[in-house]
Each structure stands twice: as structure tokens, then as C-alpha cells.
Design an enzyme around this catalytic site. Structure first.
Site, PDB file in Angstrom:
ATOM      1  CG  HIS A  32      42.521  97.572  33.438  1.00  8.21           C
ATOM      2  ND1 HIS A  32      43.491  98.547  33.327  1.00  8.21           N
ATOM      3  CD2 HIS A  32      41.643  98.002  34.392  1.00  8.21           C
ATOM      4  CE1 HIS A  32      43.218  99.530  34.170  1.00  8.21           C
ATOM      5  NE2 HIS A  32      42.108  99.228  34.825  1.00  8.21           N
ATOM      6  CG  HIS A  72      39.341  99.595  31.302  1.00  5.96           C
ATOM      7  ND1 HIS A  72      38.217 100.329  30.961  1.00  5.96           N
ATOM      8  CD2 HIS A  72      38.932  98.313  31.416  1.00  5.96           C
ATOM      9  CE1 HIS A  72      37.173  99.522  30.890  1.00  5.96           C
ATOM     10  NE2 HIS A  72      37.581  98.285  31.146  1.00  5.96           N
ATOM     11  N   PRO A 121      38.990 107.898  29.911  1.00  3.92           N
ATOM     12  CG  PRO A 121      39.411 110.174  30.029  1.00  3.92           C
ATOM     13  CD  PRO A 121      39.831 108.938  29.303  1.00  3.92           C
ATOM     14  CG  LEU A 122      35.221 104.241  31.644  1.00  2.00           C
ATOM     15  CD1 LEU A 122      34.669 103.429  32.803  1.00  2.00           C
ATOM     16  CD2 LEU A 122      35.574 103.316  30.478  1.00  2.00           C
ATOM     17  CG  ASP A 158      28.962  96.445  32.363  1.00  2.13           C
ATOM     18  OD1 ASP A 158      27.812  96.324  31.922  1.00  2.13           O
ATOM     19  OD2 ASP A 158      29.733  95.480  32.530  1.00  2.13           O
ATOM     20  N   GLY A 159      30.935 100.553  32.265  1.00  3.13           N
ATOM     21  CA  GLY A 159      31.235 101.906  32.727  1.00  3.13           C
ATOM     22  C   GLY A 159      30.927 102.955  31.683  1.00  3.13           C
ATOM     23  CG  ASN A 188      32.456  92.702  31.995  1.00  6.77           C
ATOM     24  OD1 ASN A 188      31.913  93.343  32.897  1.00  6.77           O
ATOM     25  ND2 ASN A 188      33.639  93.047  31.495  1.00  6.77           N
ATOM     26  CG  HIS A 263      38.146  96.148  36.119  1.00  4.57           C
ATOM     27  ND1 HIS A 263      37.428  96.401  34.973  1.00  4.57           N
ATOM     28  CD2 HIS A 263      38.710  97.340  36.479  1.00  4.57           C
ATOM     29  CE1 HIS A 263      37.549  97.677  34.655  1.00  4.57           C
ATOM     30  NE2 HIS A 263      38.324  98.273  35.555  1.00  4.57           N
ATOM     31  NE  ARG A 357      24.994 138.103  22.886  1.00  4.34           N
ATOM     32  CZ  ARG A 357      23.750 137.809  23.228  1.00  4.34           C
ATOM     33  NH1 ARG A 357      23.339 136.554  23.255  1.00  4.34           N
ATOM     34  NH2 ARG A 357      22.906 138.765  23.551  1.00  4.34           N
ATOM     35  CB  SER A 384      21.993 132.680  23.567  1.00  3.44           C
ATOM     36  OG  SER A 384      20.630 132.824  23.920  1.00  3.44           O
ATOM     37  CD  GLU A 411      25.358 122.110  27.980  1.00  5.63           C
ATOM     38  OE1 GLU A 411      24.662 123.132  28.104  1.00  5.63           O
ATOM     39  OE2 GLU A 411      25.001 120.971  28.400  1.00  5.63           O
ATOM     40  CG  HIS A 473      22.732 131.029  33.757  1.00  4.46           C
ATOM     41  ND1 HIS A 473      22.095 130.300  34.726  1.00  4.46           N
ATOM     42  CD2 HIS A 473      22.208 130.607  32.565  1.00  4.46           C
ATOM     43  CE1 HIS A 473      21.216 129.487  34.158  1.00  4.46           C
ATOM     44  NE2 HIS A 473      21.269 129.646  32.854  1.00  4.46           N
TER      45      HIS A 473
END
Length: 665
Positions: A32, A72, A121-122, A158-159, A188, A263, A357, A384, A411, A473
Site C-alpha cells: 500500500h 496496511h 484488521p481495521l 477512514d476504514g 484522505n 491504496h 461462574r 452475571s 464486547e 443466548h
């Protein structure tokens, strides 16, 4: 005080960053080039005026952190690290994206000196940067002002700001007031498919103002504007800073500028020649660094060395005045865990029948006392998931003394922030939610495994037996989906003792994450054979009950709450004249790493095998063989009390025994 550079020096350095980046992409015929060209001005200002680092000591405790969330654009950071004097010689830049090089396609933690986190991973890098900033605040609250000097700078694309993970994490950062964080948004207007207005028209700056950030707008190629904005950002005392930098992708390339093609594809020899001619450089030469540019970066390294010495002197003075706290700092940074932790946990095991738990929370309190590095929280589910540290307070707006984090219903953001906490050093973070919602944060969990991070992912409500909440769930495929992630261990304990083993396993895995799978429903303590060794629970799987009178006719392998079904079925089978062995397998990943002799002693080669687990069955063939029997559930659950579900779906001692007897013949 930062040095002043002439416009000619600045231009020469910026052009060097650009040409190194485009030459490397061209040589690799992959990568890139456009984004490094568009960000070269900003990167120069950060590296030469703001970031405090020591290229000879990349792990210096007091350093600032830089995160390129737009992974990238990796050649941008590699070019900067090379110029700054890190152990990244020109030969590595020339080997960009090649086998065995230190310059992979996207930055990787522990692979390249100076790279703080694995990005690509963006959105993940934004969350990691927030984790870094949070870690510095947590340490400053405990150990004083030296840690207040640590700042975190990130560049996102941007991503990145389109991805939900960055929104979740950024909302959290604004709420707690991470004033030591500066994120620069490379606005950009270009993505792979074309201009961003194909799918994206919101005012990102306004969104970040709503999150509670201090927002500025600059021309990303104007050095005076960049410096002014960064000066204001680092002076912020209350809010994280977000700088919207309007840039042009492939800035300086006469035909590729502002095009989507710039890009993710090499510019080509003709375009590169035009770029270099426009700079007044020789178009026939590649990977050129003028000596003046090296000298400029050596000066910055020298200035930073003085900053480092001042910081370490301040920390040394603090150590002398706070001997006990200094010991606590050393213990924290070492992520110290008592060698006999498991034995200590066995002494505090709850004796009553309970959900794992709840048992985990009892054990967690002792762990928290013995392991001060343990800090974490839940995605708004602490009542919980049972994951509060009871003797500690909560982290909140501008309050960082506590150990309980409240991530809100975020999460994915929780996962990326926990990864940043782990990367910062000294902290063993945990993030908790229901097992089914591990899907919401899977990319962060995968990156924790790839980055060799000691993160604890505590998942509760681990099967259909959570009951009335129903199939939305009830996890079915999640256990095996997690087990398939390399370097991640999944521990599903059957009772209090195995839950203590789960904590001990997780805290021993210093370069790997661990996922807990804990029940909502109560489980009794297992009745194990007399004379068994409790340390075998740390080996991932063990013989809980041996067959009577010789080699077993069948080996029943079970996990978690289903081990009780295996015990009940064994008793019935033995009465019917079948010799049955019960193997409890709380952690298959740990068991698989045991030596062959132990594995074969637990599950003899050639034995007939059955697995019992309230989840998908296909992957169990690895352990029971193609001719084995796997008892599980390969469809979605239903809304009903847990005992009714057990009857309807065949998870009773009667049903399990009948299936095994029929299969044995």
C-alpha cells in the site's frame, strides 16, 4: 524542547519517508504505497518532535507508544523505525513482505523492533491505543508522576473509524477521560472501492466530540498546523484528543494522487520516476537516504536519550522515597504469580454445589490478592459473569486507582482494549461476557493469540443449560470455534477443583491467552478415584474414574457440566458388565501438548471412545475417531428450564447410557 528544522530539512526527510515506502512496495510488487505518502508529513512531526523513544532500548518502560492502526500502511512505520535507528537495516526494507523478513505486510508485535502491536484488521489499533493509554493511567495512579509522562499516539484511517470496534473503544476512552491519548485520523477520502462518499458521509469529528474527545481539524500536509494541533493535544488535561487531518493519498504522485488505485497497488516504475523527478531526486536510484536525514534522526535519538535519563532519574528518586511501592511496581511489571498458586487455591475451594461462574469468583478473590497484575472487567455483565474483584474499587471518569473495569455493552471494544493493556506490560487483563457473545469479539481474541498476549477471556453461560433465555443466548458452536484459534487455550471446568486449575493454567501461559467456559447452572463436586493426583487437572485431561477390573471397554471423555453425565453413565455401564473409564478433559489444548506417554495412558490407542459435551460434535472426531460416538447438540437450543432441556435433548444419565450401550452393541 524540540529542535527546529529548516523547511529544506523537513522536505528532505518527508521525501525520504515517501520514497522508501514506494520503493519497498514496488520491489515487493505488493503493498500500500498511497497512505505512507499521504501521512509522511504527520509521521515526521511525530517522530522528530513528540514521541519519546530509545531505538537501542525499544522496551524502555517510560517510552511513549505509537500505534499505526491503519496497519496496511506498514511501510510508513518501517521507514520511520529505520530512520530512527531501530534494529531495522535497509536490507529489511528491501525485503518488505518477503519470507523471513522483519517487515511483514502488516505490523506484527514481537516481530519487528519498535512495533508496539499487531495491526491490520481495521479499528483494532484504536482499541489497543486506548488500552495503552489506560495502562499508563492505571500505573500513574499507583506509582506516581513518572507514568503521567507517558503518552500514546495513534494514526487511524477512514476504514478504522468505520469499524464498530473503534467506536466502542473510543466511547469508553472519552467516558473515562484518557487525556494522555492522541489519535490522528487520516481523512484522505479514499477506500479500496473509490471515494469514501460511496458509503460514508458522517461528520467523524462531531461524533468524537459526542464521545467526549477534544477535536481539532488540520491540513495534514501543513507542518505548522500539524505542530499546533499536536501541541494543544498533548497539553490536554481532561480529554483524549482526536485530530482530523485532511490528507491526500499518494501525495506527490502526479497521476496517482487521490485515486483508489494508489491504496493497495504499487505505483509502477513510470509513476515513481515522476514522483522522484518532482522532488529533484534521481529516478534511477532506489532506497536512498541522504546523510542529512540520518543525522536529523540521530539528533532526535540523542535528545530522547536525555529525556529517558531524566525520566529514569525521576523514577529512581521515587523508588528511594517509596520502597514498598517500588517493590509493588517490580512485582506488577514482572506479572509475578506465586509458584504454589494452585496449591493455595486448593485450600480455599468452596465445598458446596454451585455454578462454576460462582466458584470462579470465589477463587478469583484469592488470585487477585496473590497476583496484583490482574485487572479487568465485564461488558456490563459483572453480576452475571461474577467477575468483580471485591476488595477493589472501580475505574471511572478520571479515577484509575481501582482494578474493576466497566466496559459497558461493548464486547469488541473490551477485547481490543484488553489487548492494549496486555501489550503495555505488567497487566494481566481479563474481559468477561456470555460465551455466545464471544462472537462479538472474536477478532480481538484471535489477535490476542497471534500477538502472544496473556489475556483472560472469561465466558459464562456456557451451554444450552443457561435455560430460559433460549437459543439466542445458548452457545452451540462457540466452544469449538474458540478451540480452533491457534495459541488459545479453552478451559471448561467441571467443578471447583478444575476451576482452580483453570485459573492456574491461565496464569502460567505468559505468552498466550486463555478462554474460560463457565456454567450458569450448579454442578456438584466430582467424585474422583481415591489416590488420584490433583495436579493432573493441570495437564488438560486426566482419568477421573477408572474402569473396574482391567482395560476399559469404553473411554468416556467429557468436559464441564457433562462430566457428571459421564460419571452417571459409567456407573450404569459397570453394573451392566461393561468396563468404563471416565476422562475429564477441561483443556484439550493443554492435554495435546503433554507427552505421548501421558496422553496414551489417559486415552489408550485403539480404545473405543465416547465424547460428551453440550455443543457441536464434528470436531470431536479428532479425539474419538471416525468410528467413535460423540454425544452433543448439532442444532440450536430452546427456551425452557435447564432440566427440561436436558430431557428433551438427551442430556440425562438414562439417555447417555442408552446411546453408549446401543453403540457398543
Amino acid at each position: 524542547m524540540a529542535r527546529e528544522y529548516s523547511p529544506k530539512q523537513v522536505e528532505l526527510a518527508v521525501n525520504t519517508i515517501k520514497t522508501l515506502s514506494i520503493d519497498a512496495v514496488e520491489k515487493a510488487n505488493s503493498g500500500h504505497p498511497g497512505t505512507p505518502m499521504g501521512l509522511a508529513n504527520i509521521a515526521f512531526e511525530l517522530m522528530t518532535r513528540y514521541l519519546r523513544y530509545d531505538p537501542k532500548d525499544p522496551g524502555w518502560l517510560g517510552r511513549d507508544r505509537f500505534v499505526l492502526s491503519a496497519g496496511h500502511a506498514s511501510m510508513l512505520v518501517y521507514s520511520m523505525l529505520h530512520l530512527a535507528g531501530y534494529d531495522l537495516p535497509m536490507s529489511e526494507l528491501q525485503s518488505f513482505r518477503q519470507w523471513g523478513s522483519k517487515t511483514p505486510g502488516h505490523p506484527e508485535h514481537m516481530h519487528t523492533p519498535g512495533v508496539e502491536t499487531t495491526t491490520g484488521p481495521l479499528g483494532q489499533g484504536v482499541g489497543n491505543a486506548i488500552g495503552f493509554a489506560l495502562a499508563a493511567k492505571l500505573k500513574a495512579a499507583r506509582f506516581g508522576g513518572a507514568f503521567d509522562a507517558i503518552r500514546v499516539f495513534a494514526i487511524c484511517s477512514d476504514g478504522d473509524v468505520m469499524e464498530g470496534v473503534s467506536a466502542e473503544a473510543s466511547s469508553f476512552a472519552g467516558h473515562v477521560g484518557l487525556s494522555n491519548l492522541v489519535v490522528i485520523y487520516d481523512d484522505n477520502h479514499i477506500t479500496i472501492e473509490g471515494e469514501t462518499n460511496l458509503a460514508f458521509s458522517e461528520d467523524v469529528g462531531k461524533r468524537y466530540e459526542a464521545y467526549g474527545w477534544f477535536v481539532q481539524h488540520v491540513d495534514g500536509h501543513d507542518h505548522a498546523q500539524i505542530r499546533s494541533a499536536l501541541d494543544k493535544a498533548v497539553a490536554q488535561g481532561d480529554k483524549p484528543s482526536f485530530i482530523v487531518a485532511r490528507t491526500h493519498i499518494a501525495n506527490g504522485a502526479p497521476n496517482a494522487r487521490d485515486t483508489a488505485e494508489a491504496h493497495g497497488a504499487p505505483l509502477g516504475k513510470e509513476e515513481i520516476a515522476l514522483v522522484k523527478k518532482g522532488m529533484g531526486w534521481d529516478p534511477d536510484k532506489s532506497f536512498v537516504v541522504p546523510e542529512e536525514v540520518y543525522a536529523l534522526f540521530r539528533e532526535r535519538a540523542s535528545d530522547n536519550l536525555k529525556e529517558k535519563q531524566r525520566w529514569e532519574s525521576e523514577l529512581a528518586d521515587w523508588r528511594k522515597a517509596h520502597a514498598d511501592a517500588a517493590q509493588a511496581l517490580d512485582k506488577l511489571e514482572a506479572r509475578q504469580v506465586p509458584a504454589d498458586l494452585y496449591e493455595q487455591l486448593l485450600k480455599v475451594l468452596p465445598e458446596k454445589e454451585d455454578a462454576t461462574r460462582n466458584l470462579s469468583n470465589v477463587i478469583q478473590q484469592t488470585v487477585a490478592e496473590k497476583v496484583p497484575s490482574l485487572i479487568g472487567g465485564s461488558a456490563d455483565l459483572a453480576p452475571s459473569t461474577k467477575t468483580l474483584i471485591k476488595k477493589s474499587g472501580s475505574v471511572g471518569p478520571k479515577s484509575f486507582e481501582g482494578r474493576n473495569l466497566h466496559f459497558g455493552i461493548r464486547e469488541h471494544g473490551m477485547g481490543s482494549i484488553c489487548n492494549g493493556l496486555a501489550l503495555s506490560g505488567g497487566i494481566i487483563p481479563y474481559g468477561a461476557t456470555f460465551l455466545v457473545f464471544s462472537d462479538y469479539m472474536r477478532p480481538s481474541v484471535r489477535l490476542s493469540a497471534l500477538g502472544e498476549l496473556q489475556c483472560l477471556w472469561i465466558y459464562t453461560h456456557d451451554s444450552i443449560f443457561l435455560g430460559e433465555d433460549g437459543p439466542t443466548h445458548q452457545p452451540i458452536e462457540q466452544l469449538w470455534a474458540l478451540r480452533e484459534i491457534p495459541n488459545l487455550a479453552v478451559v471448561r471446568p467441571a467443578d471447583a477443583l478444575e476451576t482452580a486449575a483453570a485459573w492456574s493454567i491461565a496464569l502460567s501461559r505468559r505468552k498466550a491467552p486463555t478462554a474460560f467456559a463457565l456454567t450458569r447452572q450448579k454442578v456438584p463436586a466430582l467424585k474422583r478415584d481415591e489416590g488420584w493426583d490433583p495436579r493432573n487437572a493441570l495437564r488438560g485431561a486426566y482419568v477421573a474414574q477408572e474402569a473396574t477390573g482391567g482395560a476399559p471397554d469404553v473411554v468416556i471423555i467429557a468436559t464441564g457440566s457433562e462430566v457428571q453425565l459421564a460419571v452417571g453413565a459409567r456407573e450404569r455401564l459397570e453394573k451392566a458388565g461393561k468396563k468404563a473409564r471416565v476422562v475429564s478433559a477441561p483443556c484439550l489444548e493443554v492435554f495435546e501438548k503433554e507427552d505421548a506417554a501421558y496422553r496414551e495412558a489417559v486415552i489408550p490407542p485403539g480404545s473405543r471412545r465416547v465424547s460428551i459435551e453440550a455443543g457441536v460434535t464434528l470436531p470431536w472426531r479428532r479425539w474419538v475417531g471416525d468410528d467413535g460416538l460423540s454425544i452433543g447438540i448439532d442444532h440450536f437450543g430452546a427456551s425452557a428450564p435447564d432440566k427440561v432441556l436436558g430431557q428433551k435433548f438427551g442430556f440425562t444419565v438414562d439417555s447417555v447410557t442408552e446411546r453408549i450401550q446401543s453403540w457398543l452393541g
